[in-house]
Design a protein around this motif. Structure first.
Motif, PDB file in Angstrom:
ATOM      1  N   PHE A   1     103.099  10.805  57.253  1.00  0.00           N
ATOM      2  CA  PHE A   1     102.873  11.907  58.182  1.00  0.00           C
ATOM      3  C   PHE A   1     101.613  11.726  59.015  1.00  0.00           C
ATOM      4  CE2 PHE A   1     105.126  14.318  54.617  1.00  0.00           C
ATOM      5  CZ  PHE A   1     106.362  13.902  55.085  1.00  0.00           C
ATOM      6  N   GLN A   2     100.907  10.630  58.814  1.00  0.00           N
ATOM      7  CA  GLN A   2      99.781  10.312  59.686  1.00  0.00           C
ATOM      8  C   GLN A   2     100.253  10.207  61.137  1.00  0.00           C
ATOM      9  OE1 GLN A   2      96.472   9.885  58.568  1.00  0.00           O
ATOM     10  NE2 GLN A   2      96.081  10.090  60.770  1.00  0.00           N
ATOM     11  N   GLU A   3     101.450   9.656  61.313  1.00  0.00           N
ATOM     12  CA  GLU A   3     102.040   9.535  62.648  1.00  0.00           C
ATOM     13  C   GLU A   3     102.219  10.909  63.288  1.00  0.00           C
ATOM     14  OE1 GLU A   3     106.300   8.291  64.734  1.00  0.00           O
ATOM     15  OE2 GLU A   3     106.116   8.471  62.560  1.00  0.00           O
ATOM     16  N   ILE A   4     102.678  11.880  62.495  1.00  0.00           N
ATOM     17  CA  ILE A   4     102.875  13.230  63.012  1.00  0.00           C
ATOM     18  C   ILE A   4     101.543  13.835  63.442  1.00  0.00           C
ATOM     19  CG2 ILE A   4     103.586  15.578  62.409  1.00  0.00           C
ATOM     20  CD1 ILE A   4     105.685  14.396  60.580  1.00  0.00           C
TER      21      ILE A   4
ATOM     22  N   GLN B   1     110.475  17.703  72.398  1.00  0.00           N
ATOM     23  CA  GLN B   1     110.617  16.307  72.814  1.00  0.00           C
ATOM     24  C   GLN B   1     109.597  15.361  72.174  1.00  0.00           C
ATOM     25  OE1 GLN B   1     113.275  15.629  75.076  1.00  0.00           O
ATOM     26  NE2 GLN B   1     113.698  17.740  74.471  1.00  0.00           N
ATOM     27  N   LEU B   2     108.969  15.784  71.090  1.00  0.00           N
ATOM     28  CA  LEU B   2     107.916  14.955  70.485  1.00  0.00           C
ATOM     29  C   LEU B   2     108.382  14.201  69.243  1.00  0.00           C
ATOM     30  CD1 LEU B   2     104.878  17.395  70.786  1.00  0.00           C
ATOM     31  CD2 LEU B   2     105.547  15.547  72.321  1.00  0.00           C
ATOM     32  N   GLY B   3     109.685  14.143  69.012  1.00  0.00           N
ATOM     33  CA  GLY B   3     110.186  13.424  67.850  1.00  0.00           C
ATOM     34  C   GLY B   3     110.258  14.312  66.624  1.00  0.00           C
ATOM     35  N   LYS B   4     110.472  13.685  65.483  1.00  0.00           N
ATOM     36  CA  LYS B   4     110.652  14.435  64.227  1.00  0.00           C
ATOM     37  C   LYS B   4     109.289  14.806  63.649  1.00  0.00           C
ATOM     38  CE  LYS B   4     115.188  12.483  63.225  1.00  0.00           C
ATOM     39  NZ  LYS B   4     116.042  11.724  62.277  1.00  0.00           N
TER      40      LYS B   4
END
Length: 258
Positions: free
Chosen positions: A193-196, A104-107
């Motif tokens: 990918f900083q968001e990840i 549930q944490l997104g892509k």
């Protein structure tokens, strides 16, 4: 040959003069999986860094650490580009097989797509012990490696248009979903990918900010280290031993060179 290319080849034990072709990727992927560990120690130690080409190279190739999917696959993508492959990155969502639903944490999974002779293949060096070790075509064709059987099925969902499935050698009797991914939204700038990393480091439901995890494949199976145990798979037989903080550090150095 630039710094990334030289350092990557040196890290996994490939000559600077060896030509990297699609036909030799199997060997490169196997060497990568057995050399560079999948690990979350920067997350656990709260010593993360901005996701840039320079920082990923420094962490994995200069300091000789490992990383998570967004680091490992970013680095391998850059290596492919330097060796004149037609590659790009994509994001996906990992499936929780125990809970029987997608996380549930997104892509938050990163994978690589590579086009060769008009056919698109999935390449993944950042999925823990679940690595196919070969390019997997987006046709449903089953690819067999020393780590098991793997395939990519076209299936439209809200999470993407394909699903990566696996049947690990010695571990899975039936096919398991690995992750769904979107082949239509490709990425070439790894700073996305900083968001990840931020989510993985800070989200309360993240599985990678709770306990240390380090794993890599070996010639005969894999090794996995946590803060409480060390597990070694050899020819399908696992051996698990309890460890303390002192033996954690010695195992980290002995089995992962960290």
């Amino acid at each position: 040959m630039n710094n990334l290319n030289v350092l990557f080849r040196k890290r996994i034990g490939i000559s600077e003069h060896q030509e990297i072709t699609f036909e030799t990727l199997d060997d490169v992927l196997a060497k990568t999986a057995k050399t560079i560990p999948f690990e979350n120690l920067c997350i656990m130690n709260k010593k993360t860094y901005d996701i840039t080409e320079e920082n990923v190279i420094h962490k994995i190739l200069v300091k000789k650490e490992g990383g998570l999917c967004y680091e490992l696959n970013s680095l391998f993508y850059l290596f492919l580009i330097e060796n004149e492959f037609h590659a790009f990155l994509a994001r996906g969502v990992v499936y929780d097989n125990e809970a029987q639903h997608f996380q549930q944490l997104g892509k938050n999974h990163v994978t690589i797509l590579c086009i060769h002779n008009g056919q698109t293949y999935l390449i993944d060096t950042g999925f823990g012990g679940n690595l196919p070790l070969k390019p997997v075509p987006l046709t449903g064709e089953v690819v067999v490696s020393s780590n098991g059987e793997f395939r990519v099925k076209k299936k439209k969902t809200e999470l993407g248009d394909y699903i990566f499935e696996q049947k690990l050698k010695y571990k899975d009797k039936d096919w398991r979903i690995g992750y769904a991914f979107d082949s239509q939204k490709t990425i070439t700038d790894i700073s996305e990918f900083q968001e990840i990393q931020n989510i993985i480091a800070d989200h309360p439901k993240s599985t990678f900010n709770k306990n240390p995890l380090i794993t890599r494949l070996t010639d005969r199976g894999n090794v996995t280290l946590t803060n409480t145990s060390f597990t070694q798979w050899i020819d399908g037989t696992p051996t698990k031993t309890k460890i303390d903080q002192t033996s954690f550090k010695s195992h980290l150095e002995q089995y992962f060179g960290m």
